[in-house]
Design a protein around this motif. Structure first.
Motif, mmCIF file in Angstrom:
data_model
loop_
_atom_site.group_PDB
_atom_site.id
_atom_site.type_symbol
_atom_site.label_atom_id
_atom_site.label_comp_id
_atom_site.label_asym_id
_atom_site.label_seq_id
_atom_site.Cartn_x
_atom_site.Cartn_y
_atom_site.Cartn_z
ATOM 1 N N SER A 431 1.058 -1.292 0.021
ATOM 2 C CA SER A 431 0.050 0.022 -0.044
ATOM 3 C C SER A 431 0.748 1.176 0.043
ATOM 4 C CB SER A 431 -0.939 -0.120 1.119
ATOM 5 O OG SER A 431 -1.604 1.182 1.225
ATOM 6 N N THR A 432 0.505 2.196 -0.729
ATOM 7 C CA THR A 432 0.920 3.687 -0.697
ATOM 8 C C THR A 432 0.016 4.429 0.109
ATOM 9 O OG1 THR A 432 0.118 3.874 -2.855
ATOM 10 C CG2 THR A 432 2.479 3.298 -2.903
ATOM 11 N N PHE A 433 -0.948 3.770 0.963
ATOM 12 C CA PHE A 433 -2.130 4.812 1.564
ATOM 13 C C PHE A 433 -1.228 6.000 2.340
ATOM 14 C CE2 PHE A 433 -4.374 5.529 5.364
ATOM 15 C CZ PHE A 433 -5.440 5.876 4.908
ATOM 16 N N HIS A 434 -1.843 7.116 2.037
ATOM 17 C CA HIS A 434 -1.571 8.093 2.985
ATOM 18 C C HIS A 434 -2.723 8.721 3.562
ATOM 19 C CE1 HIS A 434 -0.125 12.340 4.044
ATOM 20 N NE2 HIS A 434 1.274 11.696 3.866
ATOM 21 N N GLU A 435 -2.514 9.084 4.896
ATOM 22 C CA GLU A 435 -3.726 9.757 5.369
ATOM 23 C C GLU A 435 -4.706 10.760 4.870
ATOM 24 O OE1 GLU A 435 -3.868 11.814 9.619
ATOM 25 O OE2 GLU A 435 -4.363 9.833 10.226
ATOM 26 N N ASN A 436 -3.806 11.601 4.034
ATOM 27 C CA ASN A 436 -4.564 12.651 3.421
ATOM 28 C C ASN A 436 -5.666 12.273 2.350
ATOM 29 O OD1 ASN A 436 -3.555 14.954 4.957
ATOM 30 N ND2 ASN A 436 -1.800 15.378 3.600
ATOM 31 N N ASP A 437 -5.272 10.928 1.828
ATOM 32 C CA ASP A 437 -6.185 10.275 1.068
ATOM 33 C C ASP A 437 -7.669 10.232 1.451
ATOM 34 O OD1 ASP A 437 -4.025 10.126 -0.958
ATOM 35 O OD2 ASP A 437 -3.610 8.215 -0.154
ATOM 36 N N ILE A 438 -7.707 9.603 2.912
ATOM 37 C CA ILE A 438 -9.121 9.489 3.221
ATOM 38 C C ILE A 438 -9.355 10.896 3.680
ATOM 39 C CG2 ILE A 438 -8.060 9.184 5.772
ATOM 40 C CD1 ILE A 438 -10.420 7.107 5.978
ATOM 41 N N MET A 439 -8.750 11.807 3.935
ATOM 42 C CA MET A 439 -9.199 13.054 4.407
ATOM 43 C C MET A 439 -9.782 13.676 3.153
ATOM 44 S SD MET A 439 -8.550 13.386 7.635
ATOM 45 C CE MET A 439 -7.524 12.499 8.940
ATOM 46 N N ASP A 440 -9.312 13.704 2.013
ATOM 47 C CA ASP A 440 -9.881 14.356 0.789
ATOM 48 C C ASP A 440 -11.056 13.709 0.506
ATOM 49 O OD1 ASP A 440 -8.220 16.515 0.113
ATOM 50 O OD2 ASP A 440 -7.340 15.904 -1.467
ATOM 51 N N LEU A 441 -10.947 12.081 0.528
ATOM 52 C CA LEU A 441 -12.102 11.431 0.137
ATOM 53 C C LEU A 441 -13.405 12.015 0.883
ATOM 54 C CD1 LEU A 441 -12.239 7.435 -0.860
ATOM 55 C CD2 LEU A 441 -14.030 8.664 0.780
#
Length: 507
Positions: A431-441
């Motif tokens: 995974s290249t998951f970054h916390e800001n990904d879920i924030m934007d989503l």
């Protein structure tokens, strides 16, 4: 400049922008209809750092992206969602009764000899935003997890420093159309001194003090080296006169605590003499003191007039302390803090401007200093605003409380109940998951219905090595009650998009 440093380099502290002095040498909570529309609409998927599982067609809805009426070609770097694009035309700084606009104008008035800019486009090149300021190619600020890209070469500015070289070089490059954008271009016709106030964009966490769009103040003031030498001679004469009985002036309001020294840990530049640096530092710190004292004095007066504090119990003096700091674009550098209402408040970052920037701008004979800060944090304190989303509200109960040129305390209206929902998931392999990904989503799906998103659990499975996360999403409208049923619809859409766009497995 400092804006670039403080905002791109350090994510978990107050945002600063940069003001340079040189010398020649949130929308209202969604309406019921809007919330329901948001919950059921089939908007284009977000582009995030976790989109390797998505097809190119799903990353980019079309081959162009419209920003403020201009179409830009999109590519693999495009990650600016519709919710962010919708903020680009709000122009909060142009609404005279808005707290941010009031604060902006108060600061502008403290610098009458500076050119004032507040209408520069938020769309800038990667060269303006990063390269012109010396950002390393691997600097985290360049990442798609931190920055909203229109395409690989174009983005929404992450700091007002993106305009620094553009404004400094306007004369040498004959960019008179740029100069004409100043509200008072007669004040500094060659842009030797300027302030820039603007909206800036950063992918960020979600809570009461963070928002992906905020505002900064930045500026520049330049003097010739010859002028600096003259001022140094004048200061020497005045000091000699004071020792023999001449006039001696002292600041009765700002009390400075400054044990910092220019040395190995906070060095001067080889392009500057010790006398020049001493002059610049003294000039800079005095300007900062004057600005802060004027603004905080107005805030105290507002508290007295509203009856929040009595005249005898109000703050009459403002202790200021200076702390050594490091920024890539100034040296030496400091942070300024002020004791206000019993707490030390970080006001700004500042320092002697890097000579390379002036050289690039065609001003090799000028030297200077710089400072900058974010407007929201100071406005929240001065106006008593508890939730950063309120700055984007069009609710008359908020906007009707303020008037131009006046600082007054916000009187909160009824707080509506919140509704918390948790979402747990396994991260995809590699995974290249970054916390800001879920924030934007979450922002793109729920808009300003979302009050906060917080990581409440994280672990790695001991046998499979798979990573798990659990986030708590707190929904709370600023202008109405929300129902559990309504939020369930929104939450389900969030969960669905997490699977589609982030490649996670829900638990």
């Amino acid at each position: 400049m400092l804006a670039a440093t403080l905002l791109l380099g350090l994510r978990n502290r107050p945002a600063h922008s940069l003001l340079i002095c040189t010398f020649n040498r949130g929308t209202q909570g969604l309406s019921r209809h809007a919330a329901r529309t948001c919950a059921v609409s089939a908007r284009a998927p977000l582009s995030t750092s976790c989109t390797r599982r998505q097809s190119e067609a799903s990353k980019i809805e079309s081959k162009t992206l419209d920003v403020l009426g201009t179409a830009y070609a999109t590519d693999d770097w495009t990650n600016t969602p519709p919710a962010i694009l919708a903020k680009t035309g709000r122009n909060l700084l142009h609404q005279p009764s808005h707290p941010l606009a009031i604060l902006k104008e108060l600061i502008f008035k403290e610098f009458p000899t500076f050119a004032h800019y507040d209408s520069l486009s938020p769309v800038v090149s990667t060269h303006q935003n990063f390269d012109s300021l010396g950002f390393a190619q691997d600097h985290p600020g360049r990442s798609k997890t931190d920055t909203y890209y229109v395409n690989q070469n174009t983005l929404l500015r992450t700091h007002t420093s993106a305009h620094q070289l553009q404004l400094l070089a306007a004369i040498s490059q004959g960019e008179h159309n740029v100069l004409m954008q100043a509200k008072n271009n007669f004040a500094a016709p060659r842009n030797e001194r300027f302030l820039v106030a603007a909206d800036v964009y950063r992918r960020d966490e979600i809570d009461a003090s963070h928002y992906p769009v905020f505002h900064q103040m930045e500026g520049v003031c330049t003097f010739s080296r010859e002028e600096v030498r003259d001022k140094i001679r004048q200061a020497t004469t005045a000091e000699r006169d004071s020792k023999t009985g001449g006039a001696c002036h002292s600041d009765q309001v700002a009390q400075m605590v400054d044990a910092t020294v220019v040395g190995e840990d906070n060095p001067m530049q080889s392009a500057h003499s010790a006398e020049e640096v001493a002059f610049l530092v003294k000039n800079m710190k005095q300007a900062m003191n004057d600005m802060v004292v004027q603004i905080l004095t107005k805030a105290v007066a507002a508290q007295q007039s509203s009856g929040e504090v009595s005249a005898s119990g109000s703050q009459a003096q403002f202790p200021v302390r200076w702390i050594d700091a490091y920024f890539p674009f100034t040296s030496p550098s400091w942070e300024m803090e002020v004791l206000f209402q019993g707490e030390w408040l970080e006001i700004c970052g500042c320092g002697v401007m890097k000579q390379e920037i002036l050289n690039q701008a065609g001003m090799p004979d000028r030297i200077g200093w710089a400072f900058g800060f974010g407007l929201e944090r100071l406005a929240m304190l001065l106006f008593g605003v508890h939730d950063i989303r309120l700055f984007w509200s069009s609710d008359s109960r908020f906007v009707g409380q303020f008037s131009p040129g006046r600082i007054n305390s916000f009187r909160p209206f009824s707080r509506h109940p919140s509704c918390a929902k948790d979402v747990s998931f396994w991260l995809p392999a590699e995974s290249t998951f970054h916390e800001n990904d879920i924030m934007d989503l979450v922002r793109e799906t729920a808009g300003d219905l979302v009050e906060g998103v917080k990581l409440i659990d994280s672990f790695t499975h001991p046998k499979t090595g798979k990573g798990s996360r659990c986030y708590r999403i707190n929904y709370c409208s600023m202008d109405r009650n929300v129902t559990n049923e309504e939020i369930n619809v929104v939450q389900e859409l969030v969960r669905k998009r997490m699977v589609e766009q982030l490649g996670v497995t829900l638990r």
